[in-house]
Design a protein around this motif. Structure first.
Motif, PDB file in Angstrom:
ATOM      1  N   ASP A 136     -43.816 -24.298  38.556  1.00 32.12           N
ATOM      2  CA  ASP A 136     -44.744 -23.649  37.626  1.00 32.12           C
ATOM      3  C   ASP A 136     -45.612 -22.653  38.388  1.00 32.12           C
ATOM      4  N   GLU A 137     -45.302 -21.373  38.267  1.00 31.28           N
ATOM      5  CA  GLU A 137     -46.032 -20.296  38.952  1.00 31.28           C
ATOM      6  C   GLU A 137     -46.212 -20.599  40.449  1.00 31.28           C
ATOM      7  N   PRO A 138     -45.138 -20.879  41.171  1.00 36.14           N
ATOM      8  CA  PRO A 138     -45.287 -21.327  42.562  1.00 36.14           C
ATOM      9  C   PRO A 138     -45.766 -20.261  43.533  1.00 36.14           C
ATOM     10  N   THR A 139     -45.686 -18.979  43.126  1.00 30.96           N
ATOM     11  CA  THR A 139     -46.137 -17.910  44.023  1.00 30.96           C
ATOM     12  C   THR A 139     -47.431 -17.271  43.534  1.00 30.96           C
ATOM     13  N   GLY A 140     -48.057 -17.884  42.523  1.00 29.92           N
ATOM     14  CA  GLY A 140     -49.225 -17.268  41.883  1.00 29.92           C
ATOM     15  C   GLY A 140     -50.397 -17.033  42.811  1.00 29.92           C
ATOM     16  N   ASN A 141     -50.555 -17.874  43.840  1.00 32.01           N
ATOM     17  CA  ASN A 141     -51.698 -17.743  44.756  1.00 32.01           C
ATOM     18  C   ASN A 141     -51.325 -17.127  46.101  1.00 32.01           C
ATOM     19  N   LEU A 142     -50.118 -16.567  46.195  1.00 30.95           N
ATOM     20  CA  LEU A 142     -49.617 -16.105  47.494  1.00 30.95           C
ATOM     21  C   LEU A 142     -49.535 -14.585  47.563  1.00 30.95           C
ATOM     22  N   ASP A 143     -49.697 -14.043  48.771  1.00 29.49           N
ATOM     23  CA  ASP A 143     -49.531 -12.605  48.971  1.00 29.49           C
ATOM     24  C   ASP A 143     -48.044 -12.258  48.876  1.00 29.49           C
ATOM     25  N   PRO A 144     -47.707 -10.960  48.694  1.00 26.30           N
ATOM     26  CA  PRO A 144     -46.311 -10.575  48.462  1.00 26.30           C
ATOM     27  C   PRO A 144     -45.335 -11.003  49.567  1.00 26.30           C
ATOM     28  N   SER A 171     -47.689 -18.784  26.174  1.00 27.59           N
ATOM     29  CA  SER A 171     -46.446 -18.663  25.402  1.00 27.59           C
ATOM     30  C   SER A 171     -45.617 -19.941  25.404  1.00 27.59           C
ATOM     31  N   GLY A 172     -46.044 -20.950  26.183  1.00 26.14           N
ATOM     32  CA  GLY A 172     -45.363 -22.239  26.118  1.00 26.14           C
ATOM     33  C   GLY A 172     -44.575 -22.629  27.354  1.00 26.14           C
ATOM     34  N   LYS A 173     -44.642 -21.827  28.412  1.00 27.65           N
ATOM     35  CA  LYS A 173     -43.834 -22.117  29.608  1.00 27.65           C
ATOM     36  C   LYS A 173     -44.249 -23.436  30.265  1.00 27.65           C
ATOM     37  N   SER A 174     -45.548 -23.629  30.435  1.00 26.31           N
ATOM     38  CA  SER A 174     -46.017 -24.863  31.074  1.00 26.31           C
ATOM     39  C   SER A 174     -45.729 -26.083  30.199  1.00 26.31           C
ATOM     40  N   SER A 175     -45.917 -25.953  28.895  1.00 22.83           N
ATOM     41  CA  SER A 175     -45.604 -27.059  27.989  1.00 22.83           C
ATOM     42  C   SER A 175     -44.115 -27.400  28.051  1.00 22.83           C
ATOM     43  N   PHE A 176     -43.304 -26.382  28.156  1.00 21.08           N
ATOM     44  CA  PHE A 176     -41.860 -26.579  28.285  1.00 21.08           C
ATOM     45  C   PHE A 176     -41.542 -27.388  29.543  1.00 21.08           C
ATOM     46  N   LEU A 177     -42.118 -26.983  30.677  1.00 27.95           N
ATOM     47  CA  LEU A 177     -41.874 -27.703  31.931  1.00 27.95           C
ATOM     48  C   LEU A 177     -42.415 -29.124  31.859  1.00 27.95           C
TER      49      LEU A 177
END
Length: 245
Positions: free
Chosen positions: A182-190, A58-64
């Motif tokens: 940019d998705e800083p918690t994407g690889n982390l457990d809750p 949707s463009g979030k990474s391009s925006f950053l």
């Protein structure tokens, strides 16, 4: 543009093009590039916490990437940490990036150097000269991210959450005005993700704006903040409680 904002975009369109920054004219980039977002208007004040939400693509990474000058701003007006993105030259990019912190999902750490030397290398590369000041600054940021006792550890000896804390420490070395994540918690457990969110909130409370893209609705519910939805090539602010209800 109003200097009270650390990010200020007006009537911006964001293009994705397979060209390095400044490699050819704006006219050629506009012809080659694919428009990702249009009519972008957004202001972020010091200490604000802003979520960027929306589907993959949707463009979030391009925006950053546009904010930290990985991609060139071609239309509209855009200012980040006092820099005019439209007038930015390639040689100015390192100076812009000293005023912003960038946190990626993939940590991009120096795997052959310990925690301290990962930070030391960045400080020397960004112009710090005095050893005492370098060591004091490293001690300070490691204390903030709760890694003060692990400065001698190698990256592979750290957990995923600790590696992300080290990345955040690296992003804070030059006392940035805004932290882009940019998705800083994407690889982390809750549980680990919760700790990272608490750290981001602490950073924002000390005056550094935080702009964070995420897909994690649980985090958004637990740590409510201002939110911007990316959808169908546009952005708009949303009421998170209404969206998640």
């Amino acid at each position: 543009m109003n200097e009270k904002y650390v990010v200020n975009l007006r009537d911006v369109a964001i293009y994705h093009a397979d060209n390095p920054f400044g490699s050819c004219s704006e006219k050629k980039l506009l012809q080659r590039g694919e428009m990702v977002l249009s009519e972008v208007n957004l202001s972020v004040a010091p200490g604000e916490f802003v979520y960027l939400i929306g589907r993959v693509g949707s463009g979030k990474s391009s925006f950053l990437k546009t904010l930290y000058a990985e991609m060139q701003l071609l239309t509209g007006k855009g200012y980040v940490a006092g820099f005019d993105l439209r007038r930015l030259r390639r040689k100015d990019i390192p100076y812009l990036r000293r005023r912003i912190g960038i946190v990626f999902q993939d940590y991009q750490l120096l795997t052959d150097r310990n925690v301290f030397m990962n930070l030391y290398y960045v400080m020397k590369a960004t112009g710090w000269k005095r050893e005492q000041e370098i060591r004091e600054r490293i001690d300070r940021v490691l204390g903030l991210v709760e890694l003060g006792s692990k400065s001698y550890k190698m990256p592979f000896e750290l957990s995923g959450g600790e590696q992300q804390r080290l990345v955040i420490a690296r992003a804070l070395l030059n006392d940035p005005q805004v932290l882009l994540a940019d998705e800083p918690t994407g690889n982390l457990d809750p549980v680990t993700a919760d700790g990272i969110m608490q750290l981001f909130q602490k950073i924002a409370s000390q005056g550094c704006a935080v702009v964070m893209s995420t897909h994690n609705t649980a985090l958004i519910e637990n740590y409510p903040a201002r939110a911007v939805l990316f959808s169908k090539g546009k952005i708009r602010e949303v009421d998170l409680k209404a969206e998640l209800a």
